[in-house]
Design an enzyme around this catalytic site. Structure first.
Site, PDB file in Angstrom:
ATOM      1  N   GLU A 259       8.593  82.928  -0.147  1.00 15.81           N
ATOM      2  CA  GLU A 259       8.378  81.520   0.400  1.00 15.81           C
ATOM      3  C   GLU A 259       7.136  81.734   1.272  1.00 15.81           C
ATOM      4  O   GLU A 259       7.075  82.336   2.347  1.00 15.81           O
ATOM      5  CB  GLU A 259       9.539  81.282   1.438  1.00 15.81           C
ATOM      6  CG  GLU A 259      10.761  80.984   0.932  1.00 15.81           C
ATOM      7  CD  GLU A 259      11.009  79.439   0.184  1.00 15.81           C
ATOM      8  OE1 GLU A 259      10.108  78.698   0.054  1.00 15.81           O
ATOM      9  OE2 GLU A 259      12.119  79.136  -0.323  1.00 15.81           O
TER      10      GLU A 259
ATOM     11  N   HIS B 280       7.086  79.877  -3.656  1.00 15.62           N
ATOM     12  CA  HIS B 280       7.450  78.810  -3.199  1.00 15.62           C
ATOM     13  C   HIS B 280       7.205  78.575  -1.891  1.00 15.62           C
ATOM     14  O   HIS B 280       6.165  79.481  -1.304  1.00 15.62           O
ATOM     15  CB  HIS B 280       9.041  78.830  -3.029  1.00 15.62           C
ATOM     16  CG  HIS B 280      10.126  78.929  -4.351  1.00 15.62           C
ATOM     17  ND1 HIS B 280      10.423  77.535  -4.669  1.00 15.62           N
ATOM     18  CD2 HIS B 280       9.928  79.557  -5.323  1.00 15.62           C
ATOM     19  CE1 HIS B 280      11.076  77.980  -5.836  1.00 15.62           C
ATOM     20  NE2 HIS B 280      10.775  78.897  -6.251  1.00 15.62           N
TER      21      HIS B 280
END
Length: 283
Positions: free
Chosen positions: A247, A171
């Protein structure tokens, strides 16, 4: 008349002699010399077998890589068609720990409009190709960047069904906080099963350390020291395999957005994630 006949006869005889002398005659072939036949018995020969040549480098079979035969599930976050199917992605699905959450989301984007789903798809493809080249079986939770979903519970089920040795969800964040930057790695906590315990924690730490070595800074706004313990992420809660979510950075940060937008930058992310997965599988 008799005198004329007598004169002609000697002339005819002389012409006959001259014609006989003009014919080409092959010289007589000499008689062939007698042939002497001799039987020669060859001397016995001793044949010594030479040792076989050493195998050429190309014929030597190298041992398989340590990670060969392992299974890795890559989960590129979101999908390109999510935004045009709000009803489908907003329906509630199980998210573990008694929670429900929307099936999926659209993800974030850079200020210039480069979407998270495109970033995660590109990076996951680069990682998958590198792992496959090492003999690792790679499974993706989605097969393109134009579809819808799958939902978070389905994504977790894909890793479980594949009996994955590692599941990595890729992500990028979209924080608008001033100066927010850096990556972080999320893992399920408190763990709901054995795989969410030490194996997932070790995978998270390995990914954190390898990304640091690859030149990426840890987040200054989420988690601590590049790690984030989470109890609210369905893909982590529902997994029965070692699973983490990375992330990669903040797409709203100008410097990180520039890195994510460039092919060279995405390759840097992919190389670090690939190295981390290989290190985890080999440990």
């Amino acid at each position: 008349m008799v005198a004329v006949r007598r004169a002609i006869v000697p002339l005819l005889l002389a012409g006959a002699l001259l014609l006989t002398g003009c014919e080409d005659e092959a010289p007589a072939a000499p008689a062939p010399a007698p042939v002497t036949t001799r039987t020669v018995t060859p001397a016995p020969t001793t044949v010594t077998s030479a040792p076989p040549p050493p195998p050429s480098p190309s014929s030597v079979t190298a041992p398989p890589p340590v990670a060969a035969g392992k299974v890795v599930v890559l989960d590129p976050g979101h999908n390109g068609g999510n935004g045009s199917h709000p009803a489908e992605i907003n329906r509630q699905v199980p998210a573990g720990r008694g929670q429900t959450k929307p099936c999926n989301t659209t993800g974030t984007a850079t200020n210039a409009g480069y979407p998270e789903h495109a970033f995660t798809w590109d990076v996951s493809q680069r990682v998958g190709q590198a792992l496959a080249a090492k003999g690792i079986r790679v499974v993706y939770t989605r097969q393109n960047d134009t579809g819808v979903g799958p939902c978070v519970d389905q994504r977790a089920a894909i890793g479980n069904t594949a009996n994955a040795d590692a599941v990595v969800s890729i992500h990028a964040d979209g924080s608008t906080a001033a100066g927010a930057n850096g990556f972080h790695v999320a893992y399920s906590s408190p763990p709901l099963n054995a795989a969410q315990g030490a194996p997932s924690t070790r995978l998270a730490q390995t990914l954190r350390d390898t990304m640091r070595t690859g030149g990426f800074s840890t987040s200054n706004y989420i988690g601590g020291n590049g790690l984030s313990a989470r109890a609210d992420l369905g893909g982590l809660n529902l997994s029965t395999r070692p699973t983490v979510l990375v992330e990669c950075g903040n797409m709203r940060n100008a410097a990180e957005a520039a890195r994510m937008t460039s092919a060279e930058g995405r390759q840097q992310f992919a190389s670090a994630i690939t190295a981390a997965i290989e290190a985890y599988l080999a440990s």
